[in-house]
Design a protein around this motif. Sequence first.
Motif, mmCIF file in Angstrom:
data_model
loop_
_atom_site.group_PDB
_atom_site.id
_atom_site.type_symbol
_atom_site.label_atom_id
_atom_site.label_comp_id
_atom_site.label_asym_id
_atom_site.label_seq_id
_atom_site.Cartn_x
_atom_site.Cartn_y
_atom_site.Cartn_z
ATOM 1 N N GLY A 41 0.813 -1.412 -0.113
ATOM 2 C CA GLY A 41 0.073 -0.051 0.085
ATOM 3 C C GLY A 41 0.823 1.156 -0.033
ATOM 4 O O GLY A 41 1.873 1.082 0.378
ATOM 5 N N PRO A 42 0.090 2.497 -0.497
ATOM 6 C CA PRO A 42 0.899 3.516 -0.489
ATOM 7 C C PRO A 42 1.539 4.222 0.965
ATOM 8 O O PRO A 42 0.492 3.842 1.941
ATOM 9 N N MET A 43 2.549 4.701 0.970
ATOM 10 C CA MET A 43 2.884 5.357 2.387
ATOM 11 C C MET A 43 2.602 6.940 2.357
ATOM 12 O O MET A 43 2.010 7.370 1.242
ATOM 13 N N VAL A 44 2.680 7.501 3.471
ATOM 14 C CA VAL A 44 2.045 8.630 3.734
ATOM 15 C C VAL A 44 2.815 9.735 2.737
ATOM 16 O O VAL A 44 1.962 10.632 2.104
ATOM 17 N N TRP A 45 4.030 9.352 2.425
ATOM 18 C CA TRP A 45 4.747 10.301 1.594
ATOM 19 C C TRP A 45 4.371 10.463 0.100
ATOM 20 O O TRP A 45 4.567 11.080 -0.725
ATOM 21 N N ASP A 46 3.780 9.047 -0.304
ATOM 22 C CA ASP A 46 3.314 8.842 -1.684
ATOM 23 C C ASP A 46 1.927 9.742 -1.815
ATOM 24 O O ASP A 46 1.792 10.412 -2.776
ATOM 25 N N THR A 47 1.035 9.464 -0.601
ATOM 26 C CA THR A 47 -0.043 10.539 -0.572
ATOM 27 C C THR A 47 0.262 11.851 -0.773
ATOM 28 O O THR A 47 -0.442 12.733 -1.430
ATOM 29 N N LEU A 48 1.301 12.546 -0.099
ATOM 30 C CA LEU A 48 1.635 13.750 0.029
ATOM 31 C C LEU A 48 1.766 14.332 -1.173
ATOM 32 O O LEU A 48 1.764 15.332 -1.838
ATOM 33 N N ARG A 49 2.754 13.462 -2.071
ATOM 34 C CA ARG A 49 3.286 13.654 -3.333
ATOM 35 C C ARG A 49 2.358 13.854 -4.457
ATOM 36 O O ARG A 49 2.084 14.860 -5.173
ATOM 37 N N GLU A 50 1.195 12.815 -4.444
ATOM 38 C CA GLU A 50 0.173 12.859 -5.091
ATOM 39 C C GLU A 50 -0.674 14.221 -4.990
ATOM 40 O O GLU A 50 -1.235 14.874 -6.014
ATOM 41 N N ARG A 51 -0.770 14.688 -3.846
ATOM 42 C CA ARG A 51 -1.608 15.803 -3.514
ATOM 43 C C ARG A 51 -0.983 17.020 -4.156
ATOM 44 O O ARG A 51 -1.439 18.103 -4.389
ATOM 45 N N ALA A 52 0.378 17.049 -3.915
ATOM 46 C CA ALA A 52 1.286 18.424 -4.283
ATOM 47 C C ALA A 52 1.351 18.032 -5.751
ATOM 48 O O ALA A 52 1.101 19.658 -6.389
ATOM 49 N N HIS A 53 1.361 17.223 -6.416
ATOM 50 C CA HIS A 53 1.401 17.218 -7.818
ATOM 51 C C HIS A 53 0.102 17.609 -8.438
ATOM 52 O O HIS A 53 -0.150 18.415 -9.373
ATOM 53 N N ALA A 54 -1.089 17.420 -7.836
ATOM 54 C CA ALA A 54 -2.468 17.839 -8.054
ATOM 55 C C ALA A 54 -2.712 19.198 -7.843
ATOM 56 O O ALA A 54 -3.302 19.843 -8.654
ATOM 57 N N ALA A 55 -2.068 19.806 -6.936
ATOM 58 C CA ALA A 55 -2.252 21.190 -6.593
ATOM 59 C C ALA A 55 -1.117 21.912 -7.374
ATOM 60 O O ALA A 55 -1.220 23.386 -7.385
ATOM 61 N N GLY A 56 -0.350 21.278 -8.111
ATOM 62 C CA GLY A 56 0.652 22.100 -8.743
ATOM 63 C C GLY A 56 1.844 22.402 -8.014
ATOM 64 O O GLY A 56 2.658 23.454 -8.321
ATOM 65 N N ARG A 57 2.132 21.838 -6.786
ATOM 66 C CA ARG A 57 3.320 22.286 -6.136
ATOM 67 C C ARG A 57 4.243 21.430 -6.397
ATOM 68 O O ARG A 57 4.278 20.318 -6.539
ATOM 69 N N ASN A 58 5.538 21.723 -5.689
ATOM 70 C CA ASN A 58 6.794 20.761 -5.754
ATOM 71 C C ASN A 58 6.374 19.707 -4.692
ATOM 72 O O ASN A 58 5.829 19.676 -3.800
ATOM 73 N N ALA A 59 7.080 18.734 -5.006
ATOM 74 C CA ALA A 59 6.812 17.464 -4.247
ATOM 75 C C ALA A 59 7.606 17.819 -2.897
ATOM 76 O O ALA A 59 8.817 18.261 -2.929
ATOM 77 N N PRO A 60 6.880 17.427 -1.762
ATOM 78 C CA PRO A 60 7.551 17.622 -0.505
ATOM 79 C C PRO A 60 9.042 16.763 -0.284
ATOM 80 O O PRO A 60 9.113 15.390 -1.015
ATOM 81 N N VAL A 61 9.800 17.125 0.474
ATOM 82 C CA VAL A 61 11.129 16.195 0.812
ATOM 83 C C VAL A 61 10.993 15.635 2.068
ATOM 84 O O VAL A 61 10.314 16.245 3.089
ATOM 85 N N ILE A 62 11.192 14.215 2.066
ATOM 86 C CA ILE A 62 10.666 13.450 3.102
ATOM 87 C C ILE A 62 11.821 12.871 3.666
ATOM 88 O O ILE A 62 12.734 12.375 2.942
ATOM 89 N N ALA A 63 12.092 12.902 5.054
ATOM 90 C CA ALA A 63 13.161 12.142 5.620
ATOM 91 C C ALA A 63 12.857 11.325 6.918
ATOM 92 O O ALA A 63 11.505 11.601 7.302
ATOM 93 N N ASN A 64 13.248 10.051 7.020
ATOM 94 C CA ASN A 64 12.900 9.267 7.701
ATOM 95 C C ASN A 64 13.988 8.760 8.341
ATOM 96 O O ASN A 64 15.216 8.085 8.012
#
Length: 285
Positions: A88-111
Amino acid sequence: MRVAVLNIVGLCPAVFARRKCPNLQAFAQRSGGIRTLTADLPAVTCSAQSSMLTGKRSGQHGIVGNGWFDRSLQEVHFWKQSNHLVHGPMVWDTLRERAHAAGRNAPVIANSFWWFNMYSGADISVTPRPQYRADGRKVPDCWTQPPQLRDELQQEHGQFPLFHFWGPMSDIRSTDWIACAAMSVEKKFQPDLHLIYLPHLDYCLQKFGPEDPRIDQEIREIDRVFEGIRKFYEQRGVQVVVLSEYGIAPVDHALTPNRTLRDAGFVSIRNEGEREYLDAGASRA
């Protein structure tokens, strides 16, 4: 807004009730109080973290424990680290999808030390990974993405104290190292979301028991680490979120399912070198 999520495992209302963590208590009051999560089962690290990061239950994301029996290999596997094990998709996958849909840069994720941290979609990863040498030695080390970050962190903070992270020698040193390494990651990369695992309470609560008087000093130690990392992030304009996978409760008796299964003939044992070993592949259970 950039966010740092501090996973202080073992933190629960019973810990706050001991009144030995003034910094965490003050933070909770400023943040609107303590809220209780409905935990998934089993309440163990790999399952709980995967549920938090996918929004799914263990039966859906597939991480049913810290280890499991592989029927193809007929072996038990513990503490595997590939993120590809999580379905299943991780939280960062969802954040990137939302950023792409809104025309924003993809968030940088650190773990930093949340589990299943190898070969994931996170941009920056730091996770324990000992070296197993040809002569049989187990050498403390960590694994990072990008790879050169490993050397940078250990040059700055010393070798990752693996033997103070797991096992009977576990203590505040590993949590201190993780906190310092996380702050170095923040300075270098400024991630939009930073997941940080601070495990100290989990180990000492299990080692001593949640009602042991020695726990008070351990709570003070994690409170000190928390306050340092909180001040650091808030001074940089990063919102701090604190959560815990589970709490540790006292028990007054023990169950021994393996003994019951053995007595019923469902568990197979091998005698090697005057010791008994579980033969999982030959067991009916």
